[in-house]
Enzyme design. Structure first.
Site, short mmCIF file in Angstrom:
data_model
loop_
_atom_site.label_atom_id
_atom_site.label_comp_id
_atom_site.label_asym_id
_atom_site.label_seq_id
_atom_site.Cartn_x
_atom_site.Cartn_y
_atom_site.Cartn_z
N ARG A 1 4.69 -12.66 10.05
CA ARG A 1 5.43 -11.42 9.81
C ARG A 1 6.82 -11.53 10.39
O ARG A 1 7.04 -12.23 11.37
CB ARG A 1 4.76 -10.26 10.55
CG ARG A 1 3.45 -9.84 10.06
CD ARG A 1 2.93 -8.72 10.95
NE ARG A 1 3.27 -7.41 10.40
CZ ARG A 1 2.55 -6.82 9.46
NH1 ARG A 1 1.49 -7.40 8.95
NH2 ARG A 1 2.89 -5.65 9.00
N GLU B 1 0.88 -1.16 0.00
CA GLU B 1 0.00 0.00 0.00
C GLU B 1 0.92 1.21 0.00
O GLU B 1 1.81 1.30 0.86
CB GLU B 1 -0.83 -0.04 1.29
CG GLU B 1 -2.13 0.66 1.18
CD GLU B 1 -2.85 0.70 2.53
OE1 GLU B 1 -2.76 -0.27 3.30
OE2 GLU B 1 -3.49 1.73 2.77
N LYS C 1 3.98 0.93 9.98
CA LYS C 1 4.16 2.13 9.18
C LYS C 1 3.65 3.37 9.91
O LYS C 1 4.19 4.45 9.74
CB LYS C 1 3.45 1.96 7.83
CG LYS C 1 4.28 1.12 6.87
CD LYS C 1 3.74 1.20 5.46
CE LYS C 1 2.69 0.12 5.24
NZ LYS C 1 2.31 -0.03 3.83
P1 ATP Z 1 -0.37 -1.57 6.78
O1 ATP Z 1 -0.53 -1.65 8.23
O2 ATP Z 1 -0.25 -0.17 6.27
O3 ATP Z 1 -1.27 -2.45 5.96
P2 ATP Z 1 1.66 -3.42 6.05
O4 ATP Z 1 2.92 -3.55 6.82
O5 ATP Z 1 0.72 -4.56 6.01
O6 ATP Z 1 1.07 -2.13 6.60
P3 ATP Z 1 1.55 -3.33 3.17
O7 ATP Z 1 2.01 -2.25 2.29
O8 ATP Z 1 0.11 -3.66 3.18
O9 ATP Z 1 2.04 -2.96 4.61
O10 ATP Z 1 2.42 -4.63 2.94
C1 ATP Z 1 2.70 -5.19 1.69
C2 ATP Z 1 3.00 -6.65 1.84
O11 ATP Z 1 4.09 -6.85 2.71
C3 ATP Z 1 1.83 -7.41 2.41
O12 ATP Z 1 1.65 -8.59 1.68
C4 ATP Z 1 2.24 -7.70 3.82
O13 ATP Z 1 1.66 -8.89 4.26
C5 ATP Z 1 3.76 -7.78 3.72
N1 ATP Z 1 4.39 -7.39 4.98
C6 ATP Z 1 4.19 -6.25 5.66
N2 ATP Z 1 4.88 -6.25 6.81
C7 ATP Z 1 5.54 -7.43 6.87
C8 ATP Z 1 6.43 -8.04 7.82
N3 ATP Z 1 6.76 -7.42 8.97
N4 ATP Z 1 6.91 -9.26 7.55
C9 ATP Z 1 6.57 -9.90 6.41
N5 ATP Z 1 5.75 -9.39 5.49
C10 ATP Z 1 5.23 -8.17 5.70
MG MG Z 2 -1.26 -4.24 4.82
#
Ligand code: ATP
Ligand code: MG
Length: 559
Positions: A261, A36, A271
């Site tokens: 994660r 995102e 974020k």
């Molecule tokens: P938000 O809370 O804004 O949704 P997010 O960390 O989920 O934040 P995204 O931009 O939606 O951010 O993440 C993109 C991809 O990265 C998603 O598929 C998410 O599952 C993966 N991702 C995000 N944070 C992690 C993490 N700490 N470890 C592994 N994968 C992650």
């Molecule tokens: Mg997300």
């Protein structure tokens, strides 16, 4: 680098292998990384990127980069560009497969109309607060909205007028009509569209209704023909909803697989929190070298190879844990040890004068660039009568077991001679400002075995030294898990940055390019910062030489 460690395949790779063996998906694998654009990527995203792109590559498929840009209030083009740069930097390529969920807004709208026509979606007039109230809890069922049973005609009309901009923000939503008593809260008539009279970074003012992430995500995967939709565990409970949408629409059904994660010690990864650190000026920006963002890690001196190695070592599973930042640093040291040329730099300078060395003499001494890699060759370092050494490497009144320079004692100068301290010069305050030495001309040699001196210290010729600023970094947080405390900011390390503005580096570094890495002998790994200007070098300390992870590993082995 380049070495591939053979590891057991993780559970996701096992699934993919098995499915391909059974001829599922027509033998092709299509994954996607779906950020995102509401912030910069961090080390957690790196894990997802390595997995999504890695699996596609290993199975001869492809991986899409798709921006899930459904929330115009928090998203910006700056983030889109930064994310693209970071994915490329990490070493992955989406080819022509760059997509935006906003490109699917029209299709999503049509599908929403289709669900309304099937009696599977309705326009609701409840306010966001009321919707929350009506939803119930994990232990209590929800309540149906009084607007739930509107006629299809009325829903179609209202939804069209929502799109046309007739209603103010928050006054209506489109909701899926599923089950207000479902034990899964995600199935209690989730919201599909909200009214938001705001411009979108790509669609401008075309839309004033925006799809929710839950309504957009699965359908976007389906449109792109994704076979394996890999996401983090928090989406496990959303999977039944995604399945429901896809089944109602009868469209291509990707397989969603959830994994844990990545969490890293001594930092925060959400974020929202990272944005706070930036906006409140606690760090200098998204690329501050203390940030766990890829931009920050890059500026700190992390290499893509080290990060990929780290992600591989961390592995893929379903259980949450917090990985020690020491492991990440260990991967970096292993990489830089092989690649970073050595150089000499003095961070806290103290003058040494060699009394028996001629004043106008300059000797170009040979120094090995990297003992780990003979192909990196040698360079010349100038040696003169006046040198800078590290303040720490001299003690007038040494503590016990101090083997560096002290009155009457000898040390070896790296790549040069053995010197002996024969006196000191002090200022009015009684501080030593100059160390007087003599040198032994018979002690020169690259591999000296001729003389028993306990310690070799680094130095820079004063006349040739290049002035530099060196920034030393420490963890941004004092505790391993700042997230455990609601007041996480209370654990910020007040000494996470130390700027040394009076440093000297050897002259071969005068034109060092931004982003190039060095091991400053005995001090650690450093990288040239983008703040560098001609004649004013700036280095970041990437990591020290002390490998705490190697120690931990050794202890584990001994147990
Ligand atoms: P938000 O809370 O804004 O949704 P997010 O960390 O989920 O934040 P995204 O931009 O939606 O951010 O993440 C993109 C991809 O990265 C998603 O598929 C998410 O599952 C993966 N991702 C995000 N944070 C992690 C993490 N700490 N470890 C592994 N994968 C992650
Ligand atoms: Mg997300």
């Amino acid at each position: 680098m380049g070495e591939t460690k053979s590891r057991e395949p993780d559970f996701i790779r096992e699934i993919v292998t098995e499915e391909l063996k059974q001829g599922k998906w027509g033998g092709k694998v299509v994954t996607r990384f779906p950020p995102e654009p509401n912030g910069y990527l961090h080390i957690g995203h790196a894990k997802a990127i390595c997995l999504d792109f890695g699996i596609a590559k290993e199975f001869g498929g492809r991986c899409h980069l798709r921006f899930d840009d459904t929330n115009p209030t928090k998203e910006e083009t700056e983030y889109v560009e930064a994310i693209k740069e970071d994915v490329r930097w990490l070493g992955f390529d989406w080819g022509e497969h760059l997509y935006f969920a906003s490109d699917y807004f029209e299709q999503l709208y049509e599908w929403a109309v289709e669900l309304i026509k099937k009696g599977k979606a309705y326009v609701d007039d409840l306010s966001p607060d009321e919707i929350r109230e009506y939803r119930g809890t994990l232990t209590e069922p929800g309540k149906e909205s009084p607007y739930r049973n509107r006629s299809i005609e009325e829903n179609l009309d209202l939804f069209a007028r929502m799109r046309a901009g007739e209603f103010p923000d928050g006054s209506k939503t489109l909701r899926a009509k599923i089950d207000m008593a479902s034990p899964n809260l995600n199935l209690r008539d989730p919201v599909m569209y909200r009214i938001r009279h705001v411009s979108h970074h790509r669609t401008g003012d075309k839309w004033c209704i925006y799809p929710t992430y839950d309504w957009a995500h699965g359908q976007s995967d389906s449109i792109e023909g994704i076979t394996h939709s890999l996401c983090t565990m928090e989406y496990e409970d959303h999977r039944p909803l995604y399945d429901w949408f896809i089944e109602q629409l009868g469209i291509h059904h990707p397989r969603q697989i959830e994994f844990a994660r990545l969490n890293l010690s001594h930092t925060v990864m959400s974020k929202r929190k990272l944005l706070q650190l930036v906006e409140e000026g606690i760090v200098a920006g998204w690329d501050d070298p203390r940030m766990p963002t890829l931009a920050g890690l890059r500026r700190r001196g992390y290499t893509p190879e080290a990060i990929r190695d780290f992600c591989e070592r961390v592995g893929v599973g379903k259980t949450q844990n917090v990985i020690e930042v020491a492991l990440l640093e260990h991967c970096l040291r292993e990489d830089l040890n092989k690649r970073a040329p050595r150089a000499m730099a003095v961070l806290r300078p103290l003058k040494v004068v060699i009394e028996n060395y001629p004043e106008d003499r300059v000797e170009e001494l040979e120094a090995i660039n990297n003992p780990e890699d003979p192909t990196m060759g040698t360079r010349k370092v100038p040696f003169t009568r006046e040198l800078w050494i590290e303040q720490d490497d001299f003690r007038e009144n040494p503590p016990p077991k101090y083997f560096r320079l002290l009155p009457g004692a000898e040390v070896r100068l790296r790549w040069a001679y053995v010197i002996k301290c024969v006196g000191v010069v002090k200022n009015e305050r009684g501080e030593v400002v100059e160390v007087r030495c003599t040198y032994d001309p018979n002690t020169l040699g690259i591999n000296p075995t001729d003389r028993k001196v306990k310690v070799t210290i680094h130095w820079v010729s004063a006349r040739h030294a290049q002035p530099a600023e060196v920034r030393l970094y420490d963890n941004l947080f004092l505790v391993p898990k700042p997230d455990e405390d609601e007041n996480w900011k209370a654990h910020i390390n007040p000494n996470s940055l130390e700027r040394l503005t009076n440093c000297y580096v050897e002259p071969s570094l005068a034109n060092a390019a931004v982003g190039s890495h060095y091991q400053f002998e005995r001090l650690g790994y450093f990288v040239v910062d983008p703040d560098t200007r001609p004649g004013a070098l700036v280095f970041n300390r990437t990591v020290t030489l002390r490998d705490t992870w190697a120690k931990i590993e050794k202890q584990l082995e001994e147990k």
